[in-house]
Design a protein around this motif. Structure first.
Motif, PDB file in Angstrom:
ATOM      1  N   ASN A   1     -14.367   0.242 -12.101  1.00 10.17           N
ATOM      2  CA  ASN A   1     -13.318   0.825 -11.273  1.00 10.17           C
ATOM      3  C   ASN A   1     -12.019   0.991 -12.062  1.00 10.17           C
ATOM      4  O   ASN A   1     -11.396   0.002 -12.479  1.00 10.17           O
ATOM      5  CB  ASN A   1     -13.096  -0.056 -10.044  1.00 10.17           C
TER       6      ASN A   1
ATOM      7  N   SER B   1      -7.598  -5.246  -3.510  1.00 11.38           N
ATOM      8  CA  SER B   1      -8.423  -4.306  -4.284  1.00 11.38           C
ATOM      9  C   SER B   1      -9.542  -5.039  -5.018  1.00 11.38           C
ATOM     10  O   SER B   1     -10.671  -4.549  -5.098  1.00 11.38           O
ATOM     11  CB  SER B   1      -7.555  -3.547  -5.290  1.00 11.38           C
TER      12      SER B   1
ATOM     13  N   LYS C   1      -5.817   3.346  -1.635  1.00 11.51           N
ATOM     14  CA  LYS C   1      -5.795   4.564  -2.445  1.00 11.51           C
ATOM     15  C   LYS C   1      -4.796   5.573  -1.897  1.00 11.51           C
ATOM     16  O   LYS C   1      -4.144   6.296  -2.666  1.00 11.51           O
ATOM     17  CB  LYS C   1      -7.196   5.166  -2.490  1.00 11.51           C
ATOM     18  N   SER C   2      -4.667   5.635  -0.576  1.00 13.42           N
ATOM     19  CA  SER C   2      -3.677   6.537   0.021  1.00 13.42           C
ATOM     20  C   SER C   2      -2.263   6.109  -0.355  1.00 13.42           C
ATOM     21  O   SER C   2      -1.409   6.944  -0.655  1.00 13.42           O
ATOM     22  CB  SER C   2      -3.832   6.559   1.543  1.00 13.42           C
TER      23      SER C   2
ATOM     24  N   THR D   1     -13.416  -4.306  -4.124  1.00 13.91           N
ATOM     25  CA  THR D   1     -14.215  -3.704  -5.195  1.00 13.91           C
ATOM     26  C   THR D   1     -15.416  -4.576  -5.540  1.00 13.91           C
ATOM     27  O   THR D   1     -16.540  -4.083  -5.671  1.00 13.91           O
ATOM     28  CB  THR D   1     -13.358  -3.481  -6.450  1.00 13.91           C
TER      29      THR D   1
ATOM     30  N   TYR E   1      -9.035   2.148 -11.071  1.00 14.27           N
ATOM     31  CA  TYR E   1      -7.818   1.737 -10.353  1.00 14.27           C
ATOM     32  C   TYR E   1      -7.625   0.223 -10.426  1.00 14.27           C
ATOM     33  O   TYR E   1      -6.518  -0.259 -10.685  1.00 14.27           O
ATOM     34  CB  TYR E   1      -7.888   2.206  -8.904  1.00 14.27           C
TER      35      TYR E   1
ATOM     36  N   ASP F   1      -1.426   4.522  -3.065  1.00 10.63           N
ATOM     37  CA  ASP F   1      -1.259   4.852  -4.478  1.00 10.63           C
ATOM     38  C   ASP F   1      -0.924   6.329  -4.653  1.00 10.63           C
ATOM     39  O   ASP F   1      -0.071   6.683  -5.475  1.00 10.63           O
ATOM     40  CB  ASP F   1      -2.539   4.505  -5.234  1.00 10.63           C
ATOM     41  N   MET F   2      -1.560   7.194  -3.872  1.00  7.81           N
ATOM     42  CA  MET F   2      -1.266   8.623  -3.952  1.00  7.81           C
ATOM     43  C   MET F   2       0.162   8.921  -3.522  1.00  7.81           C
ATOM     44  O   MET F   2       0.866   9.732  -4.139  1.00  7.81           O
ATOM     45  CB  MET F   2      -2.254   9.405  -3.081  1.00  7.81           C
TER      46      MET F   2
ATOM     47  N   LEU G   1     -10.468   0.165   1.569  1.00  7.27           N
ATOM     48  CA  LEU G   1      -9.971   0.524   0.247  1.00  7.27           C
ATOM     49  C   LEU G   1      -9.291   1.888   0.259  1.00  7.27           C
ATOM     50  O   LEU G   1      -8.392   2.148  -0.547  1.00  7.27           O
ATOM     51  CB  LEU G   1     -11.128   0.528  -0.756  1.00  7.27           C
ATOM     52  N   ALA G   2      -9.683   2.751   1.194  1.00  3.14           N
ATOM     53  CA  ALA G   2      -9.055   4.069   1.306  1.00  3.14           C
ATOM     54  C   ALA G   2      -7.573   3.951   1.621  1.00  3.14           C
ATOM     55  O   ALA G   2      -6.760   4.791   1.204  1.00  3.14           O
ATOM     56  CB  ALA G   2      -9.762   4.894   2.377  1.00  3.14           C
TER      57      ALA G   2
ATOM     58  N   GLN H   1     -15.214   0.355   2.137  1.00  2.00           N
ATOM     59  CA  GLN H   1     -14.811   1.683   1.663  1.00  2.00           C
ATOM     60  C   GLN H   1     -13.633   2.209   2.467  1.00  2.00           C
ATOM     61  O   GLN H   1     -12.685   2.775   1.910  1.00  2.00           O
ATOM     62  CB  GLN H   1     -15.993   2.646   1.775  1.00  2.00           C
TER      63      GLN H   1
END
Length: 363
Positions: A287, A243, A144-145, A247, A289, A147-148, A140-141, A137
Motif C-alpha cells: 500500500n 490506516s 482517502k477522501s 490495511t 499511502y 487525503d484528496m 478506508l475510503a 474498504q
C-alpha cells in the motif's frame, strides 16, 4: 433408485467442479472468461458484462471451482462475490505476472487463458493478494477522501502564492489550515476577482477536512479501539493508526512482525548471484499511502520535536554515516522498524516503552 442416483450426482458435483479452473480478465465494461477442465482442456471462452447479475448468472454454472484474476479496480467486489458463491478465488499480483504484461501478442483472451493455466498448475505463482473486507474498504475510503481534500487544498494554496508572486508580492509563511484566514485580507486589489473564489473554496475545504478529522477520530475510538495501542508512539496519529489497522486488517495473517516491513515495501530488493550481492532500493510493494504515512511519522521522530526513543536513536545512527541520501535512508529504516513495532503493539496490546532494553543494558 433414480432418487438415489440423483442424490449421488449432487453429492459428487462439488468435487467435480472443484477441478475446473477459470481465468478471468477484468475490464471496465465486460470481462473475458476462459474455463479449463481438470485435464487442461479449454471448455469455454465467454464475455461477461460487468454487473453483479451477469457475473452471478455465469458463475452459477461453475460453483466450487477455482477462479484466477488480476488485482484491479473491480477485483475487490468481484472476488468477494465469488467467494460468497463458494468459489476459491486467487487475486494475482500484476507486478509479479511478467508472463502477462510483457508479451508481444497481448490480448484479453490470452491474459485470461494464462491466468487459468498458471492457477491450474500452481496458484502460488500468481503471488495472490488478499483484499480487505467490505466494511474496512468503506472506512478506508474516508481517509482517502480526506487525503484528496488535503492535496487539493495544497494545490490551491500554491496557485494563490504563485499568482501573487508574479504580481510582485508575497504571502507570509503559515500552515495550510491557517492560510485562508490569514492571507485573504492580503490579496492585492487587482487580483481580488481571480483569488476570491479560490479563498472561498479554501474556507470550505478547511471545514470539510475538520469534519472528516472528527469522523476519523470517532471511528477509531468506537469501531477500532486497537488503534489506541498504536497511538502510544509519538508521531503516530489517528490517521496513521487507523490506516495501518484497516490495511493489515488481520494482524494474525503474519507469523512474525518482521514480515510487515516487507509487506509494505520497506525492505530492499535483492539481486544476489554467487559472490555478487547488490545494494538496491526498497521494493515499494504493498500500500503506497500507508507507506507514505509511516515515512512521515518516521520523519517526525527524527525531526527536532521527536522524543528520545530507540527508533530515533536507530535513525540518527544511520543518518550519521553520511553519504548520499543518508537522511532518506534513515527515514525509511525508521519507518520499517515502526511498522514492525506497530504490529507488535497491536498483537500483544502492551504498553509502549520508548527505550525498551536500555535499562537492562545500563544495569
Amino acid at each position: 433408485s433414480n432418487a438415489v442416483t440423483k442424490w449421488a450426482a449432487k453429492k459428487e458435483e462439488p468435487a467435480m467442479k472443484d477441478h475446473i479452473t477459470i481465468g478471468m480478465d477484468l475490464g471496465d465494461k465486460f470481462h473475458i472468461v476462459v474455463v479449463f477442465d481438470a485435464d487442461g482442456n479449454e471448455l469455454e471462452i465467454a464475455k461477461v458484462t460487468n454487473t453483479e447479475t451477469s457475473v452471478k448468472k455465469f458463475f452459477n454454472r461453475y460453483q466450487f471451482s477455482k477462479v484466477a484474476m488480476e488485482a484491479g479496480t473491480h477485483s475487490p467486489w468481484i472476488s468477494r462475490l465469488l467467494k460468497e458463491m463458494g468459489m476459491t478465488v486467487y487475486v494475482g499480483n500484476p507486478r509479479k505476472l511478467r508472463l502477462i504484461w510483457d508479451s508481444a501478442d497481448k490480448s484479453d483472451a490470452r491474459d485470461a487463458r494464462i491466468l487459468a493455466m498458471v492457477c491450474r498448475v500452481e496458484p502460488r505463482l500468481l503471488h495472490p493478494l488478499r483484499h480487505r473486507g467490505h466494511q474496512a474498504q468503506a472506512d478506508l475510503a474516508m481517509i482517502k477522501s480526506r487525503d484528496m481534500l488535503v492535496r487539493t487544498r495544497s494545490q490551491l494554496i500554491n496557485h494563490a502564492r504563485g499568482l501573487v508572486k508574479v504580481n510582485g508580492d508575497r504571502f507570509p509563511k503559515c500552515s495550510s489550515a491557517n492560510f485562508a484566514g490569514r492571507c485573504e485580507i492580503l490579496i492585492p486589489q487587482e487580483l481580488q476577482g481571480a483569488l476570491k473564489p479560490v479563498f472561498d473554496t479554501l474556507h470550505h475545504l478547511n471545514e470539510q477536512i475538520k469534519d472528516l478529522d472528527h469522523q476519523i477520530e470517532r471511528l477509531s475510538i468506537e469501531s477500532y479501539p486497537e488503534t489506541q495501542y498504536l497511538r502510544q508512539i509519538p508521531g503516530v496519529g489517528p490517521i496513521t493508526a487507523l490506516s495501518f489497522v484497516l490495511t493489515i486488517e488481520d494482524p494474525l495473517r503474519f507469523i512474525k512482525s518482521r514480515q510487515v516491513g516487507a509487506y509494505l515495501g520497506l525492505t530492499p530488493k535483492q539481486d544476489q548471484s554467487g559472490e555478487i550481492d547488490k545494494q538496491l532500493r526498497i521494493t515499494k510493494a504493498g500500500n503506497t499511502y500507508l507507506r507514505k504515512l509511516l515515512v512521515g511519522s518516521a520523519q517526525y521522530i527524527l525531526g527536532p520535536f521527536g522524543p528520545e526513543c530507540n527508533l530515533r536513536r536507530h535513525g540518527l545512527l544511520i543518518g550519521a554515516r553520511g553519504g548520499k541520501n543518508a537522511k532518506k535512508r534513515a527515514a525509511v529504516a525508521v519507518a520499517r522498524k515502526l511498522a514492525v513495532l506497530l504490529h507488535r503493539l497491536w498483537v500483544t496490546k502492551d504498553k509502549y516503552q520508548p527505550l525498551y532494553g536500555m535499562d537492562k543494558m545500563a544495569a
